[in-house]
Scaffold this motif. Structure first.
Motif, PDB file in Angstrom:
ATOM      1  N   GLY A 203       0.793  -1.215   0.000  1.00 47.93           N
ATOM      2  CA  GLY A 203       0.000   0.000   0.000  1.00 47.93           C
ATOM      3  C   GLY A 203       0.828   1.268   0.000  1.00 47.93           C
ATOM      4  O   GLY A 203       1.986   1.279   0.421  1.00 47.93           O
ATOM      5  N   ASP A 204       0.214   2.356  -0.500  1.00 51.02           N
ATOM      6  CA  ASP A 204       0.858   3.673  -0.460  1.00 51.02           C
ATOM      7  C   ASP A 204       0.038   4.684   0.335  1.00 51.02           C
ATOM      8  O   ASP A 204       0.378   5.870   0.410  1.00 51.02           O
ATOM      9  CB  ASP A 204       1.113   4.196  -1.870  1.00 51.02           C
ATOM     10  N   THR A 206      -2.935   5.830  -0.368  1.00 51.88           N
ATOM     11  CA  THR A 206      -3.935   6.561  -1.153  1.00 51.88           C
ATOM     12  C   THR A 206      -4.583   5.693  -2.241  1.00 51.88           C
ATOM     13  O   THR A 206      -5.716   5.962  -2.644  1.00 51.88           O
ATOM     14  CB  THR A 206      -3.302   7.791  -1.830  1.00 51.88           C
ATOM     15  N   SER A 207      -3.880   4.667  -2.720  1.00 50.50           N
ATOM     16  CA  SER A 207      -4.393   3.845  -3.829  1.00 50.50           C
ATOM     17  C   SER A 207      -5.205   2.656  -3.313  1.00 50.50           C
ATOM     18  O   SER A 207      -4.869   2.058  -2.284  1.00 50.50           O
ATOM     19  CB  SER A 207      -3.237   3.322  -4.688  1.00 50.50           C
ATOM     20  N   SER A 208      -6.256   2.325  -4.048  1.00 49.07           N
ATOM     21  CA  SER A 208      -7.078   1.166  -3.693  1.00 49.07           C
ATOM     22  C   SER A 208      -6.377  -0.115  -4.142  1.00 49.07           C
ATOM     23  O   SER A 208      -5.420  -0.085  -4.932  1.00 49.07           O
ATOM     24  CB  SER A 208      -8.444   1.261  -4.370  1.00 49.07           C
ATOM     25  N   ARG A 210      -7.522  -2.210  -6.155  1.00 49.85           N
ATOM     26  CA  ARG A 210      -7.704  -2.304  -7.602  1.00 49.85           C
ATOM     27  C   ARG A 210      -6.601  -1.536  -8.336  1.00 49.85           C
ATOM     28  O   ARG A 210      -6.015  -2.033  -9.306  1.00 49.85           O
ATOM     29  CB  ARG A 210      -9.071  -1.750  -8.000  1.00 49.85           C
ATOM     30  N   GLN A 211      -6.303  -0.340  -7.856  1.00 47.36           N
ATOM     31  CA  GLN A 211      -5.263   0.478  -8.493  1.00 47.36           C
ATOM     32  C   GLN A 211      -3.866  -0.117  -8.284  1.00 47.36           C
ATOM     33  O   GLN A 211      -3.036  -0.106  -9.185  1.00 47.36           O
ATOM     34  CB  GLN A 211      -5.324   1.896  -7.932  1.00 47.36           C
ATOM     35  N   LEU A 212      -3.624  -0.651  -7.094  1.00 46.61           N
ATOM     36  CA  LEU A 212      -2.333  -1.267  -6.805  1.00 46.61           C
ATOM     37  C   LEU A 212      -2.113  -2.506  -7.655  1.00 46.61           C
ATOM     38  O   LEU A 212      -1.003  -2.752  -8.146  1.00 46.61           O
ATOM     39  CB  LEU A 212      -2.240  -1.614  -5.321  1.00 46.61           C
ATOM     40  N   ALA A 215      -1.248  -1.474 -11.228  1.00 50.95           N
ATOM     41  CA  ALA A 215       0.145  -1.044 -11.344  1.00 50.95           C
ATOM     42  C   ALA A 215       1.090  -2.241 -11.295  1.00 50.95           C
ATOM     43  O   ALA A 215       2.080  -2.300 -12.041  1.00 50.95           O
ATOM     44  CB  ALA A 215       0.475  -0.063 -10.222  1.00 50.95           C
ATOM     45  N   SER A 216       0.783  -3.206 -10.434  1.00 50.42           N
ATOM     46  CA  SER A 216       1.611  -4.412 -10.335  1.00 50.42           C
ATOM     47  C   SER A 216       1.579  -5.202 -11.633  1.00 50.42           C
ATOM     48  O   SER A 216       2.621  -5.651 -12.139  1.00 50.42           O
ATOM     49  CB  SER A 216       1.122  -5.287  -9.182  1.00 50.42           C
ATOM     50  N   ASP A 246     -11.916  -2.072  -3.385  1.00 45.91           N
ATOM     51  CA  ASP A 246     -11.967  -0.639  -3.109  1.00 45.91           C
ATOM     52  C   ASP A 246     -11.228  -0.248  -1.834  1.00 45.91           C
ATOM     53  O   ASP A 246     -11.092   0.944  -1.522  1.00 45.91           O
ATOM     54  CB  ASP A 246     -13.428  -0.183  -3.004  1.00 45.91           C
ATOM     55  N   VAL A 248      -8.297   0.639   0.741  1.00 43.50           N
ATOM     56  CA  VAL A 248      -7.043   1.380   0.597  1.00 43.50           C
ATOM     57  C   VAL A 248      -6.091   0.961   1.723  1.00 43.50           C
ATOM     58  O   VAL A 248      -6.283   1.353   2.877  1.00 43.50           O
ATOM     59  CB  VAL A 248      -7.266   2.899   0.641  1.00 43.50           C
TER      60      VAL A 248
END
Length: 368
Positions: A203-204, A206-208, A210-212, A215-216, A246, A248
């Protein structure tokens, strides 16, 4: 937290492995110019040893040496595997009995036939967590982690449906919180070892999820094996993690989204051939030798630490094992030794299978 454990993911054996072996090198994922299928690689290795691969029909091929048939293959299954070994590798419960008979450590559990659903439910009501899997299915079909009384019905139906044979059994075993290792064994030697790392993200803040994951998966595109096995990002991909797409995660939080390192479920192979403890290699070879006639196979072990045999168990043997995870790992050194060693074994059989062990002049004529 996942139902399987209350230990934070970063402190679990797989989480520690990811922290030590994967994350420091994530920006240097292996890239390859091309991707050869396992059967193609085997054909090349055999041809270099003057063994001709004659395609008979579809996935069936014969091996010819000096004009004589010396073996063959059916898909990835070759004549380095006996009929007895084929049967054992086609049944997880049968293979487990071979391992146990050889005195090898195996996970605690039981097998149930389709008409023993009540007995299986009684076992689930006891101390867990539990893993349920179909006895004869492959590619992780029908496998459920963290099975409880509330999820038993769905897990049982999935395992029964995934079995390719109606009479096949369902295995229920205690969950082992450990690193999954695939050893490619040919003869009496381990040729390569890969850690099968399940789907994860970091995790960062801020990203969900789904977004992580997006990116992966984008980063994985450099590796052709990972590219062709990327799954679709969906809620079902998160399995028994109990997470939502969803959600985070916090900054630097390691999140394990699956327990299964199958590539088509988002897992990645990491070469650890030189990192595993030698005794783990011995355990893998012993597992292959426990099944008569298993001359080449993938052997799956679970261990909390790649540098130790403590609490390690033998999980499975796969006579159809694909060497591509060793040749095209996400991280670590690519290994060609598996296909080379298998081709060498076939050549040795071609040359010496029908030859006497002793020269004729040294044999006692009265032995007949």
């Amino acid at each position: 937290m996942p139902a399987l454990t209350t230990v934070p993911d970063a402190q679990r054996p797989t989480g520690k492995f990811i922290t030590e072996y994967v994350l420091p090198r994530w920006e240097q994922l292996n890239s390859f110019r091309s991707l050869l299928r396992h059967s193609r690689m085997m054909a090349l290795m055999l041809r270099r040893r003057r063994v001709h691969v004659h395609q008979v029909q579809g996935i069936i091929a014969a091996y010819l040496f000096n004009g004589e048939t010396v073996g063959g293959q059916y898909g990835r299954l070759t004549t380095l595997v006996s009929d007895q070994a084929f049967e054992a590798c086609h049944s997880k419960s049968l293979a487990r009995r071979y391992f146990a008979a050889a005195g090898l450590p195996v996970p605690e559990g039981r097998s149930f036939s389709a008409d023993q659903k009540g007995a299986a439910a009684d076992l689930i009501s006891g101390t867990g967590p539990w893993v349920m899997k179909p006895d004869a299915a492959r590619h992780s079909r029908g496998v459920s982690f963290g099975v409880t009384e509330s999820t038993f019905e769905a897990a049982w139906a999935g395992a029964v449906e995934a079995n390719p044979r109606s009479a096949a059994q369902v295995m229920i075993e205690q969950f082992q919180d450990a690193i999954s290792l695939r050893f490619y064994v040919v003869g009496s030697m381990v040729q390569a070892v890969a850690a099968r790392v399940p789907l994860f993200v970091v995790g960062d803040g801020t990203s969900s999820l789904r977004q992580l994951l997006a990116a992966s998966f984008e980063a994985r595109q450099v590796n052709p094996l990972l590219r062709i096995t990327l799954p679709e990002i969906s809620q079902g991909l998160l399995g028994s993690s109990g997470r939502s797409l969803d959600e985070v995660p916090g900054p630097h939080e390691l999140v394990l989204l699956s327990e299964d390192g199958n590539l088509r479920l988002g897992g990645i192979p990491v070469d650890v051939t030189e990192a595993v403890h030698p005794a783990l290699n011995d355990l893998a070879v012993s597992a292959a030798h426990a099944i008569p006639g298993l001359g080449a196979a993938g052997v799956d072990l679970l261990t909390p630490d790649v540098g130790s045999t403590e609490d390690a168990v033998v999980l499975d043997a796969d006579a159809w094992s694909n060497t591509r995870m060793h040749r095209y790992p996400a991280l670590g050194r690519p290994r060609r030794a598996g296909a080379i060693a298998a081709a060498e074994q076939i050549l040795l059989r071609a040359k010496y299978w029908d030859k006497p062990v002793l020269p004729p002049e040294s044999q006692d004529p009265d032995d007949d």
